[in-house]
Enzyme design. Sequence first.
Site, PDB file in Angstrom:
ATOM      1  N   HIS A   1     -39.241 125.888  19.846  1.00 31.65           N
ATOM      2  CA  HIS A   1     -39.037 125.806  21.300  1.00 31.65           C
ATOM      3  C   HIS A   1     -37.610 125.396  21.636  1.00 31.65           C
ATOM      4  O   HIS A   1     -36.946 124.724  20.861  1.00 31.65           O
ATOM      5  CB  HIS A   1     -40.064 124.881  21.974  1.00 31.65           C
TER       6      HIS A   1
ATOM      7  N   GLU B   1     -42.207 126.954  25.239  1.00 31.33           N
ATOM      8  CA  GLU B   1     -43.015 126.887  24.025  1.00 31.33           C
ATOM      9  C   GLU B   1     -43.351 128.289  23.520  1.00 31.33           C
ATOM     10  O   GLU B   1     -43.287 129.261  24.285  1.00 31.33           O
ATOM     11  CB  GLU B   1     -44.323 126.133  24.324  1.00 31.33           C
TER      12      GLU B   1
ATOM     13  N   ASP C   1     -35.353 119.462  30.860  1.00 31.59           N
ATOM     14  CA  ASP C   1     -36.793 119.288  31.057  1.00 31.59           C
ATOM     15  C   ASP C   1     -37.187 117.852  31.386  1.00 31.59           C
ATOM     16  O   ASP C   1     -36.388 116.918  31.263  1.00 31.59           O
ATOM     17  CB  ASP C   1     -37.565 119.788  29.823  1.00 31.59           C
TER      18      ASP C   1
ATOM     19  N   ASN D   1     -41.365 124.056  16.223  1.00 29.31           N
ATOM     20  CA  ASN D   1     -42.066 125.317  16.499  1.00 29.31           C
ATOM     21  C   ASN D   1     -41.128 126.363  17.110  1.00 29.31           C
ATOM     22  O   ASN D   1     -41.568 127.412  17.552  1.00 29.31           O
ATOM     23  CB  ASN D   1     -43.252 125.070  17.446  1.00 29.31           C
TER      24      ASN D   1
HETATM   25  C1  F6R Z   1     -35.286 118.072  24.965  1.00 32.36           C
HETATM   26  C2  F6R Z   1     -35.684 119.429  24.628  1.00 32.36           C
HETATM   27  C3  F6R Z   1     -36.344 119.761  23.351  1.00 32.36           C
HETATM   28  C4  F6R Z   1     -35.698 119.092  22.132  1.00 32.36           C
HETATM   29  C5  F6R Z   1     -36.448 119.443  20.863  1.00 32.36           C
HETATM   30  C6  F6R Z   1     -35.878 118.720  19.643  1.00 32.36           C
HETATM   31  O1  F6R Z   1     -34.685 118.028  26.242  1.00 32.36           O
HETATM   32  O2  F6R Z   1     -35.473 120.268  25.428  1.00 32.36           O
HETATM   33  O3  F6R Z   1     -36.336 121.155  23.192  1.00 32.36           O
HETATM   34  O4  F6R Z   1     -34.369 119.512  22.039  1.00 32.36           O
HETATM   35  O5  F6R Z   1     -37.794 119.125  20.999  1.00 32.36           O
HETATM   36  O6  F6R Z   1     -36.108 117.354  19.785  1.00 32.36           O
HETATM   37  P1  F6R Z   1     -35.440 116.311  18.774  1.00 32.36           P
HETATM   38  O7  F6R Z   1     -33.977 116.386  19.017  1.00 32.36           O
HETATM   39  O8  F6R Z   1     -35.994 114.977  19.172  1.00 32.36           O
HETATM   40  O9  F6R Z   1     -35.817 116.739  17.404  1.00 32.36           O
END
Ligand code: F6R
Length: 278
Positions: free
Chosen positions: A167, A172, A94, A165
Amino acid sequence: MGFDRGDGGAEGSGGCREHSVRGARVLVFEDSRDACREAAARLVEIAREAIRERDKAVLGLATGKTPLGVYAALAQTHKEGLFSFRNVTTYNLDEYYPMSPRDPNSYRTFMHRHLFSQVDLAPNRAHVPDGTVPAAFADETGAAYDRWIEADGGLDAQLLGIGRNGHIGFNEPSETALEEALRSPTRLVELDVMTRHDAAADFGGLEQVPTRAVTMGMKSILGARSILVLAFGSNKAGAVANALQGHPTALVPASLLQTVSERVTWMLDPDSARGLDF
Ligand code: F6R
């Protein structure tokens, strides 16, 4: 092998306990640093095998705090001369939208800093969704991203973190019907309020966090031949439990991984695993 036995699981490699939850492997490491080193070792192993079989490897990558140790270990493996990325292609999950690749908060910058500049990956093989396309063409560009992945033979492995959440990527929580969610393409999405709150510190305040992002869709993620999901810390425990032991639903995007559980390995620490009922 791991078992649903209520006895703490089986001894796994690299100092972890191994369980099986609805067909997915769940490895619980005492120390998240060991989980990251093990994830890096598995990615290298998968890549080596793919290169042996078809002269190239295609890896799906994630950003965020969780995989930092994985990239450090991959960079170290490369520096020690143990693995070359010459025949590797990567696709990141992303990018914020709109977002310049040069912005310090872009995921392109993150990847450059932590991996791309550290290894011998060719610049035309290190892909991150484009946060600069006109909005009217973002979905079209997203569809092209999925076609590139397909033309490269699909993802040999996809590395994932998970949001509080539930995701994955920036898919989302939504009311979307299950079948439709499973087929979702790479596209422009609105970020969930919790996701924006979690990014606020990086951007110097909630107001500065983009409201949108381009994310790889569930179709490409679920198509990966091997999926490694990393989650550390007690703030991920609820999402991990819902993803692994709740019903598959687009309201918890990571629960959709249950539809391909035989290809999924979760790598957790005791805090993120504490909501699981082994
Ligand atoms: C990042 C992504 C997100 C993260 C998630 C956890 O490329 O796709 O889904 O993996 O938000 O983020 P952290 O590792 O910072 O807790």
